[in-house]
Design an enzyme around this catalytic site. Sequence first.
Site, short mmCIF file in Angstrom:
data_model
loop_
_atom_site.label_atom_id
_atom_site.label_comp_id
_atom_site.label_asym_id
_atom_site.label_seq_id
_atom_site.Cartn_x
_atom_site.Cartn_y
_atom_site.Cartn_z
N SER A 32 0.85 -1.19 0.00
CA SER A 32 0.00 0.00 0.00
C SER A 32 0.89 1.24 0.00
CB SER A 32 -0.89 0.01 1.24
OG SER A 32 -1.46 1.30 1.46
N TYR B 246 -1.65 -1.32 10.05
CA TYR B 246 -1.74 -1.40 8.58
C TYR B 246 -0.46 -0.86 7.96
CZ TYR B 246 -3.60 -0.78 3.85
OH TYR B 246 -3.81 -0.85 2.49
#
Length: 255
Positions: free
Chosen positions: A143, A166
């Site tokens: 990401s 994350y």
Amino acid sequence: MINKNKKTVIITGGAGRIGLALTKDLIKKGHQVLIGDINKIKLIQIKKSINSKNLIIFSSNLVNKKNIDKFIQYGLKKFKKIDVAVHCAYPKSKKWGTRFENINEKSLKEDLTSQLGGTIIFSQCISKYFLKVKKGNLILISSIFGTQTPKFENYKNLEMITPIEYSAIKSGIISITKYLAKYYQKKNIRINCVSPGGIKDNQPKIFIKRYKQYCSSKGMLDGSDISNLIVFLISDASKYVNGQNLIIDGGYTLV
């Protein structure tokens, strides 16, 4: 005559936004695809809607070695070979998305183990097969938040956040990619990862508007936008791309 441009691809998280978009694109191009996901009902729906002999499904929780090995063996049983593996699985605990101040230790361990640990174990399992056949192509999903901190102002007064784990997991996946590409440098195995920007998933309109102001054009992306880049990494056109983190974010990380 065998068409060398046609690949056999296995995809974890095949019922997700990226995995599903990729599956559709690959089937349209005539590739053979095995998708695995814990969501059996959605897998069956996908199989019925695509309706192709080149698509097979496998329902399992693909975060542990035993299930991953079964997944790989099922693909080999059905298609006799695996050219490419794409790890899109995105398992989340029930407490996923908790703000930093409220992180639960048990859920944190679960998410780190299933997402980051699961990526390492999947890479280990598929690499054993690639070493055996002396070639392979592994694509991981990271990401943009594996490369930079979130823009916290986009989340102001909203019941959503990019959790710290994350960012930790996605930056870890980039490190895994580079580590393994170097580790298998002389083994004819390529390992790359893709780092998408935000993908549309029923986010609040105000968040989508805030997000887009940092982008050059579209703003939040669709799964098909990410799929196009992965298809390139699957193809022989990318045969000299190795150990790279390819960002696709509409310019979001430029600011």
